[in-house]
Structure formats: C-alpha cells, structure tokens
Motif scaffolding. Sequence first.
Motif, mmCIF file in Angstrom:
data_model
loop_
_atom_site.group_PDB
_atom_site.id
_atom_site.type_symbol
_atom_site.label_atom_id
_atom_site.label_comp_id
_atom_site.label_asym_id
_atom_site.label_seq_id
_atom_site.Cartn_x
_atom_site.Cartn_y
_atom_site.Cartn_z
ATOM 1 N N CYS A 31 33.300 42.363 39.639
ATOM 2 C CA CYS A 31 33.451 42.529 38.191
ATOM 3 C C CYS A 31 33.228 43.973 37.762
ATOM 4 N N GLN B 105 36.488 47.635 44.975
ATOM 5 C CA GLN B 105 37.802 47.238 44.515
ATOM 6 C C GLN B 105 37.872 45.724 44.568
ATOM 7 N N HIS C 157 32.629 30.919 30.733
ATOM 8 C CA HIS C 157 31.721 31.937 31.288
ATOM 9 C C HIS C 157 32.529 32.742 32.295
ATOM 10 N N ASP C 158 33.513 33.509 31.799
ATOM 11 C CA ASP C 158 34.527 34.088 32.670
ATOM 12 C C ASP C 158 34.519 35.616 32.704
ATOM 13 N N PRO D 54 33.036 38.100 33.952
ATOM 14 C CA PRO D 54 33.047 38.895 35.174
ATOM 15 C C PRO D 54 34.369 38.821 35.925
ATOM 16 N N VAL D 55 35.083 37.717 35.799
ATOM 17 C CA VAL D 55 36.323 37.599 36.556
ATOM 18 C C VAL D 55 37.540 37.661 35.631
ATOM 19 N N ASP E 117 40.206 39.718 33.394
ATOM 20 C CA ASP E 117 40.789 41.057 33.381
ATOM 21 C C ASP E 117 40.641 41.742 32.030
ATOM 22 N N ARG F 158 46.503 42.872 38.034
ATOM 23 C CA ARG F 158 45.672 41.977 38.828
ATOM 24 C C ARG F 158 45.777 42.261 40.315
ATOM 25 N N TYR G 110 43.183 45.311 40.561
ATOM 26 C CA TYR G 110 42.499 45.272 39.277
ATOM 27 C C TYR G 110 41.473 46.389 39.090
#
Lengths: 171, 902, 318
Positions: free
Chosen positions: A54, A69, B101-102, B104-105, B107, B212, B215
């Motif tokens: 993240c 990365q 709860h997204d 961190p992942v 974009d 992505r 990313y």
Amino acid sequence: MISHLRTMWLVFLHLFKKKVTIEYPEEKAELHPRYRGRIVLTKDPDGGERCVGCYLCAVACPVDCIALQATEDENGRRYPDFFRINFSRCIFCGYCEDACPTYAIQLIPDFEMADYNRQNLVFEKEDLLIDSQGKYPGYNFYRVAGLEAGVKKKGEGENEEKPVDVHSLLP
Amino acid sequence: MSTIYIDNKQYEVKAGKNLLEACLGLGIDLPYFCWHPALGSVGACRQCAVKVFKDENDTHGRLVMSCMESIRDGLHLSVSDKTAKAFRSQVIEWLMTNHPHDCPVCDEGGSCHLQDMTVMTGHDYRRYHYKKRTYTNQYLGPFIHHEMNRCIQCYRCVRYYHEYAGGKDLNVFAAHNHVYFGRERDGILESPFSGNLVEVCPTGVFTDKTLREHYTRKWDLTTAPSVCNHCSVGCNTIAGERYGQLRCITNRYNSQVNGYFLCDRGRFGYEFVNSANRITQPLIRNRTVEAVDEAVLMDHLRALLTNHTLIGIGSPRASMESNIALMQLVGKENFYQGISDNAVFVEKRIVEVMQSGVIKTASLHDIQQSDAIVILGEDLWNTAPVMALAVRQGVMKTAAHQALQNRAIAEWHDAAVKELVQQEKGFLANCTVSSSPLDEISSSVMHKAPEDLARLGFAIAQRLNMVLPVVQLNDDMSTPAAVIAAALQKAKRPVIISGAGYYNEALIRAAFDIAAACKATAEEVHLAYVMPECNSMGLAMMQASGFENAVLRTSRVNNVTAIVLENDLYRNVPAQIADVFFNNCQHCIVLDSLHNATTQHADVLIPAASFAEADGTLVNYEGRAQRFYQVFVPANKNMQESWKWLMKMQPVQTGSAVERSYHPEEVLAMGEQLLPRLSGITAVAPPRNFRVNGQPLPRAPHRYSGRTAMLSNLTVSEPKPKQDYDSPFTFTMEGYSGMPPSPLIPFFWSPGWNSNQAVNKYQEEPGGSLKNEHAGKLLFEYKQDATPVYFKDIPEAFMVRHEKWLLLPQYEVFGSEELSAYSKGISELSPSPYAALSQLDADPLSLVNGSLITVKIFEQVYELPVRINAAIPKGVMLMPAGLAGMPVMAWNSWVQIISIRL
Amino acid sequence: MSATEHILIVVGVLFVLLNIAAGLIWVERRLLALWQDRLGPNRAGPLGVLIVLADTLKLFFKEDWIPPFADKWVFILAPAIVVGSVLLSFVVIPFAPGIVVADLNIGILFFLAMSSLGVYSIVLGGWASNNKYALLGALRGASQMIAYEVFMGLSLMGVVMLSGSFNLGDIVAAQQNLWFVVTQPVGFVIFFIAGIAETHRLPFDIPEAESELIAGYHAEYSGMKFGMFFIGEYLGITLISAMIVTLFFGGWLGPAFLPPLAWFVIKLFFFIGLFILLRASLPRPRYDQLISYGWKIILAIVLANLLITGAIALWLRG
C-alpha cells in the motif's frame, strides 16, 4: 551560591554511586518484547504475505529508506513485487509499523545488524520476510477488506452481507 | 457582483453562482461529492450543507445544501456552524457505513476525494456495528477497473458518462440502498471517454486498469506538465513516472484547451514509452559491432555529414525544437516535411487561411460556448475525440441556454435544466463521409463524398453572402444547406470545423468561406481545422515541401545523406515511394524512439527520447504552441531528445570544435530566425531559469517516498539527483512548495486536497481559468479589420464511377494513431482491417458483412472483410487508416474490386 | 643556571604541559562520566587512556577544511594564537624552586598580558569564519574577556599588596606561613570565577555555547585546527589552576615528605578536577546575565576587597 556548592557536592558524590553502563557486548541489555529494532515482514495466519503493497510505510518513513513496488497475483491479491529497506538509512523510529494497516511490517527486539559493508545493510523482501505472525496473531487483512483477492468471496468477509442481487426488486 | 456574509465576514462574489462554488472560489473548504464544476449541481449527496440565515439578526438559521442555493445579495450563511458541521460529518459517517476497509489496496488511496472529505469533516471512528453491503464487480474493458463495493452513490459517474459524454452503456440499476452503477452486463465500455470516470468518481469504484499493472500512489510519482501527443488537439496532461517507467497520464486542467476531460487514447496511450520495442542504442548498420556509443557515433557521422548533400525529413509528431534543429542542420532548402504532397497541400492551405487572420481560431472553450456548430468533412469523433466532446457540450449548453431564457433557474441547476431541456438540442450540422456518434445530437446530418461536402459548404456560404457564386445542388442537399445557413444566420457565436482528414483542399476553402460569410451576422465566428497529428500544424507552419519532392531531389543528386526525424515514412507515404527514397539515398540517418519500418532502412539509427523523456513544444490545431516538459531522465543515456542529437551534429558537420549544449528556448529562437512565421513561439513557456522566490519547482510532491532506497540495490550510496538545465523544474521534491504558475503545474495538490479535485484551489473560480493562466502561445494572430477574400473555385460534384470506388480513410480512435497503438488496451480495442461500403454498393454485388473482397489499388492487391454501413455515400470505400500492420493506401484514388469471396 | 639546564627545563615544561593538556581529554571524559553514573571511555588501552591517542589520530585524519568563504590566513592564524598565548603564560609559573622558565619580576603582569592575548584567537577565528554563529561567538567572547579581564587583574592586586611583589616566586615564598587563600578569600573566589570565564569553560562557555551557537567561534573549524582550540582550552584550565595554586595555595610549598614539584602537581590536579566538576554540575547562565553579573556585582566586590585589603595592609604596617 550555597545551592551551587551543594549541587557540586552532590554531583561529586556520584563518583561513588553504582554505574548504569552496561558493558555491551560482554554484557547484553535485556530488550522488551516491543522494543523497536530490526524491521521484518510477517505472514498472515494462512501463511500468505501480509504486505499488500500500500506504500504507507514508505510514505511514513522520515528518511525515505523504504522502497517497494506493488503487484497483483491472478486472484487480484496485492503483494510487493520487491520490498527494500536501506537499513544504513533507517533510524528505527517505528513510523512504518504505525502506518502499516495490515500488521505486515513490524519492528522486533534485535538491533545487532552492524556490518563492515554498507551494501549489506540493504535488505530485500527475502531478507525481511519471516515465517511468523509477529506481535499480532490471527489477523488477515483480506478477510476484512471489501475486495475479492482469493481469500474470501464477496460477501463472505467477517462483516459483510451477501452481494446485492441487482435484478431483485425486493427491499 | 453580490455581497454575502460567510461566518459574519463580508465577501464580494460573482452573482449567478451557487453558494458551494462561491465558498470554494473564496478558498473556504467545504466538502462535496455529487457536485462537479463540469456537471453542475443536483443536491444528491447532502454533503455540502451550510446554514443560511434570514438576516443578520437571525440566530437560528436553516440548513441548506450549498450547491443548490443561489447567491443573493446580502445573504448571511455559516460554514463553521455547529449544526452544519455535525450534519456534514454525519452524512460522511452514513456513507462510510458501507464503505469497505480497502484503502490499502485501493488505487484511489492517496488521491481520493472521499478520503479527503472524510478527514475534512472529522469522521474518524466507525460506530455502526452492522454488516456492510457488498456488490459483485463487472469487467469493463482494458482501461477501467470496477470495484463496486466502494461506491457512495453520488451518481457522478452516470451523470458524466451518460449526460456529459453521451455514452449509453453505463447506467444505474436497482433501487433504494441497492443501486448499482455499471453496465447491463460485463463488457467493454463503449465510450472513448470512459477513462474520465477514474477522475470523476470521488472514490475507487472506477480506477485506471493500466496504472494497476505498475501501481504507484500519486505521492510517489515524479510528474511534469505534458501535452498529449496522440492527436492535434494538444490536451494538457500530467505524466507521472516511477522507477524509470512512465506510469500514468492524468488530466491537467486548462480552461482554454481540454478542461476537465481527456479521451482514452490520450489517457491510456502512454505505454509505448515503456515498450520493449524502444530503440536503446545508437546503431551503425553493416558493421561487425552495430551498437556503438556516442563518441564512435559522432565520429562516424562526421564522414556522413560532410561532403554529402544533406536532406532532412521532418516529422508531424516530433516537437518544434526537433524540426527546427533539423532545419538548422540541413538548411532551409533541404528540409522536407515527412508527409505526402497531398497532405502538405491541404495543410498549407489551412496555414494560409489561419495566417490571414480573418477568422479567429476556435479553442475547445470557444466550441463549448458556441451556439451553432458546423462540421464539414471531418470525422471529429475519431480524429479529435476531445473536440467532439467539446462539440457535444456546445450543443447541450446551447439547448440549456435556450430553455432557460426568461426563467429564473440557474445554469448550474443540473437536474432542473435537464428537465426543462428534455430532448432539445443546440444546432449542430455534422456533414461527414460516414456516420459518427455525433450524428445523434446533430440537427442536420449529411453523409456525402468530400467534394459534395465542399460544394455543400460553398452553397451554405453563398446563402449567407449572396455575392458569392451560386452552387447547383441536388434537392437532397439544397434543403439542408438552407437549414444550416438559416441556423448560422441566427447564431451569435458559430463555429465551423473542418480538417485535413480526407486530404481534400476544397473542404478547407469551403469551411473558410462559411466562416467568413458568418462574420456579417455573428458576434464572433470561430474556425477550426483538425490536423492529422500532434505537431502537424507546427510542421505545416514551417512551409517546407512534401516528401515526394525529397524523393525527386534524391533521384537527381548522388551523394545524399538523409536525416529522417521521428517519422515512420511507411505510415505517411505509400511503400513504393519510401522504398525509392531509401534506394536513392547514399546514407540514411534515422532518429526515432521505436523500431518501425523506416528504422529498418537506417544506416545509422539514433535513439530519440519520447515525449516523457524530452522537453519540447507542440503546436496544436489552432496554432497554439504548448510546451511539454521532461518527466524523467531515462537510465539509458542514449535516449536523448532528437533536437539535442541534431544540435550535437552541428559542430560535427561544420568541423568546429566548440561543443555546447542548447536549451529548448534557444532552439525555438533559432526557429524564429529561420522562419519569421513562428515569431513569438519563444514565449510559449517561462524561461528555463524561471524561479519562484529563487527556488525551482519540484516535479515530485513533498511526500515522495523511497529516495534513499529505490536505487540502493545497485549501490548503497545515493547518486546525486539529476539536474535539469532545460526547465525550471527539479527532478526531486526539493524546490518551491507553493502553487506554481499555470503552465508549470506538475500536479494538483493543496493541503487537505490530495485528489485531482485540488484543481479548485488553482482556479480563479471553480470551473474557471487557472490563476494567471498562460495557456500556451497562439501563433495565429486575429486581425480585426482584415477583409476576407472568398474562395470562388467550386469543385465538381462527386460522380460515382462504374465499378470503381473512391478510397477514403476511416479513422479509428483506437488504432489509427501510431504511438498509442503500442498500448495493450488500445491495440485490443483497435479494429482489424476492413473495407467499408455503402449498402447501395453492397447489394448489387450481393456482399454481406464479413464477405472477403480483393481490392486493387495501384497494382497492389489487398483482401479485406467487408463492413456495410448504410451511412456511407454510394461510390465511396472506406478503409481504416493507420492500423498497425496495414500499409498506407493511396487515399482519394479509385479502387477496383477484383474478386469476392462470400 | 646553565644554558643546557635552561633548554632542558623549557623542553621539559613544554612536554609535560602538552601531555597534561592531551591527557585531560581522557581525564575530563572519565570524570564527567563517573559523575553522571557512567563509565566513560574505558576500551582503548588501560582504563581507556589511549582514547587520547585515538582522538588525536582522528583529528589528524579529519579533512582539514578551510571554508571557501573564509579569510584563509586569519582562519589559520587564529588557533595558533590561542595555544601560543597560553603556553607563553606558563613561562612565569614557578613549578618548584628552580623549575621556572623565566623568573620575571613582573610575572603577574606578564601572565595577565598573555592570557588577554588569547581573546584575539576567538575574535579572529570568529571573524575569519565568515559565519554568523562564529561571529556572534566571537563578539560574546570579546565582551566576556573584557569584562572578566578587569576583575582578574584586580582580584590579584590583594595578593600583590600582601606579598609586595609581582614576581610569582616571591609570592609563593610569601605564603610560607599562611596561604593567601586565607587572607584573600574574596580575591580567590573572584579569581576563580574570572579564570573560568577567561578559559570560557562551562558554565561560562558563552562564546561557544553549543545549544545556542552550535559551537560559536570555532563552528567552521575541523581537523587539527579545531584540535588547537581544543588543546588551547585544556592548557587554559591547566594555566588557571596553576595560577590559583601559585597565588593562593602556596605553590610548591607543602610538608617535606613529598618533593615540592609533587605538591604543586597534586594541588594543580585538585583544581583541574574542580573545573571538571563545575562543568558536570552547573548550567550555563544567560549571556546578558553573565555580563551584568560581572560589571554590577563582581566589580563592586573586587574593588571593596582591594580597598579593605589596602586598608588592613596599611594598618598592619602602621
């Protein structure tokens, strides 16, 4: 004036006090379990990498010594393609651990990393990853996250309802 | 101007706006979701609540949605009112009950409007302990990733896609708390403007699928202001790099050119920069070791550049600097445009018309403000997509203006305006060869061969100005001509659009005549000619002759060293002609960024930097010179700007030992001296030593991460940051941290505003021009009192020939442009070759869709599947232009069908 | 005294002094550590004494950098002045009967003259560095020196009156029966304070105050040039301690079971230790407080001391 003299006398008396110095390396300091030393990457209870790439640790790092990365596997699960910590720059502040939303990055009570060659202080993911959950057992980010990444299906998460059937007209 | 009181402080604001716009314009932070400056207000998200008071004595007040409240003189409102604040934070809390709860992942994280607004309202702890609603996602094609769980139901996506961009396949489904934004079923989004969903969506429902793949968060990108090089519109973009790779393109707001939106070709067409097909090493062919370094190369070039006749082949996709440097090197008389004479002829006429200064050029802003638009013989949707989007806005806005006349409804009141307008449209005449999605919003649609369209144009001009010669038209054309002429006569701000797409010069003249004739009745007339490539206008302004002349020259002179600049000649002229050229040349030096058919013929091949690795200037269709800045320094030192290579060749050629480096503005100044026509182009951007408070401007945001680790695997000692001597930018986060001036904005960011919505802070007013906007430099000067000289030679009407078809190009948004075709998604969406025919032509031959026909064009034979299109006029055959692997056709020639396989 | 003997004394004094100054690096660090409940440098050599060697080597191997913006020659000259002037002061100190480099009859005046030359090194160093912190340090140093130079001289006048001589040997001899610290306690205290200020040691290290001026006048110095300032400071401590011993504590005088030189050295190290203890225990006063304290309080006290001593001396002779 008297207080000055008294101060000097009291300081002088410290000559005879017990010394607090621990004579490392003959004598080792006792480290607390939450001592912030070397940085590791932990795994979730299912054995998968906890890091989801993240970038929050990297951005929290005041000396910018973390580079990574993010990439994805075929299930859409994010993981770091590479994850590098330059320990020759690290100041062990622990901000990366604070920032980590998945408990992946953790600081452990080990600081004996000195090396004669600075290059050896650059740790890659293989050097950082340990086969343990570290301080936070039982947590798997992908079980509580909303997206589907091969860990659980949509709506099967800990706090999720079944997916909405768009075609249904029922309330 | 009206006076309003916000929290008992007095402000002067523009009347006619709503309170949200006023607050944001004054720099007051107020959260919002459903409002967007380009989309207007609907008051759906309930996020921008403020308290409005009856008068200064009223202490009770009432909550209103600021985006739905007009400014009234003397209005008292409170943004910081306790109730209003609590209301706003509760609305966010409700929105967040279902938000996954997204982060961190996701974009969007780090450039997320929802994150920003949540922080702004102060909601930080989830009190709702029940379950979250979930949705399944859809496959939406190669560009857009769909993650419906994150939706906060602001409706912006549908309002943009459906109403703003005219797409039909994205909509809202189901009811109550189950509403779903997506397609009816999985599938590729049809609109070529779908990429803007990424920026329109305030959270991560629609994200950039190409990003992505590699990313990077917004804060980690090294960005520079850039200009799109995939068509002649010249949209302003922000190009972002990380780890030596171009990562993404985002929109760079500019009130004059592209506004808030880009097309998908521009947004996703960047992948060629990272292509494995890049030329990475100077090559000297026919040696044991072909790959050489710079010193050996220059040594070798000495022999090639001296005692030879130099011929320079310019390029419509290379920057002005590169073309000028080439002209400087080879001499003005030895410089040729690397495009066919037909194109040169048409483009020369366009430059002439624009240069005359009789008609103002139409910026996209002018097109959006226009009340009658005539498109004459250009397939805008495919050649200049963002202009087509602007045309759509012009049509919609005109309809809204007409509906709002004598009504007390503000223009921004989107839902009410839509209700009033219903199906009404502003005036648009779309006169082209084939059908286009613009036809749906056109009042007048015409599909004719280019000659007929030109005649139609002259006929319209004649109806507006009776002095002009009368054109005899068939009945099916004279009525529309009268309708269009009548509409133009009523219009206050008409815009005429044509282009070089069909290589028909008569169209250019006809469009000019209409525009000139409009001047009598209209307040302001604008004229736009779409050009084939990003710097076609710049190259055309250099007034060199076409490629065929260069071939002729090489056949007369023996010892030719040709220098081909960033140009795949096999895309611009038929292969035979290019072959002759390469056979005639003794030596051939090619500079380009990607291997292609032309680079195969190079004796010396020099790697050129792509737009992301280069500084340069492009001149767009309206003659607007715009500077694009280098985003990053490639690890490969061989990739240098073409103009840098060419300037290095100069001392090699003249034999002088003095070697010095040049800067873009010096090369442009050289161009001004060579070509007085370009005068003023040096003013395109601030000088390279421009500083704010003595500081250069950083390309990276202040939170850029990983500086001491990203290269530490190579060596643990950090290298010195790269220095930029050509622009006011640094390659790091060091430098002036405030708001840079408008042509030098590398990213939009403001404290608390991490998403691209931070652009509000850079604008004079929401949706208005940037602060101290400097939108490039217009090279064509409008002359108020120039008298128009009408063109009076009218072409003959198109005559259908027996068993022969006029071959015309059909452009494709995805596929027709050379560089963008390297993007995976774009090549996926680009069609395979075909030959399109009219139903009227297909029936006698009993052709159906998909039948294979063998077509003979100048001794060359091609077998292609047929596409039947009712809109195509009889006697015309369309083939897609510029598809990868498809040879250049002799457009406007007559082709035969020699065999048919059904 | 023969010439050889003389040269021997000069070389011997120089050798011992420089070694003491260098050795003080270790002494100070160890003592400070002990008073702060630590151990201090104890790794290099027995009890860590070789830290001195390590430190010196380190200083020699550091880049001897002269900032491009500095005044080069003055920059080089400044650290030489401090060592030179302090070493010159030692010329008049009688370490033991017969062990004195130059038995001048104006010994005290020579000492005062030399020690006040030391301020030049601070002022020149600060000026030549062309750095605002260095300049501020230099200015503070100058005003501090001017202020405390006055009391230093005046505080010694009581001793001169009682002994009737400027010759340090005579002064020591005059304490055969009673150390002057008994008859001149106020003079001793003031001389001690002025001595700290003169050597700009903590708590009066105003010119270099790390926490305010990042090192003051020697902020730009590195390598052995910095080392000279460093050594100069330790030599200064030794000098002031030697002067205190000579003037107030009977110099080499002491019971006969130890040779006179041994008594001198013992007393000397006592005062050096006191200097270090001061550093370990007292905080730095504010710059303006230091100066106003000097001019407003000490000056008055020292003048009163002088008057009273004079009166008593007259009365006793009377």
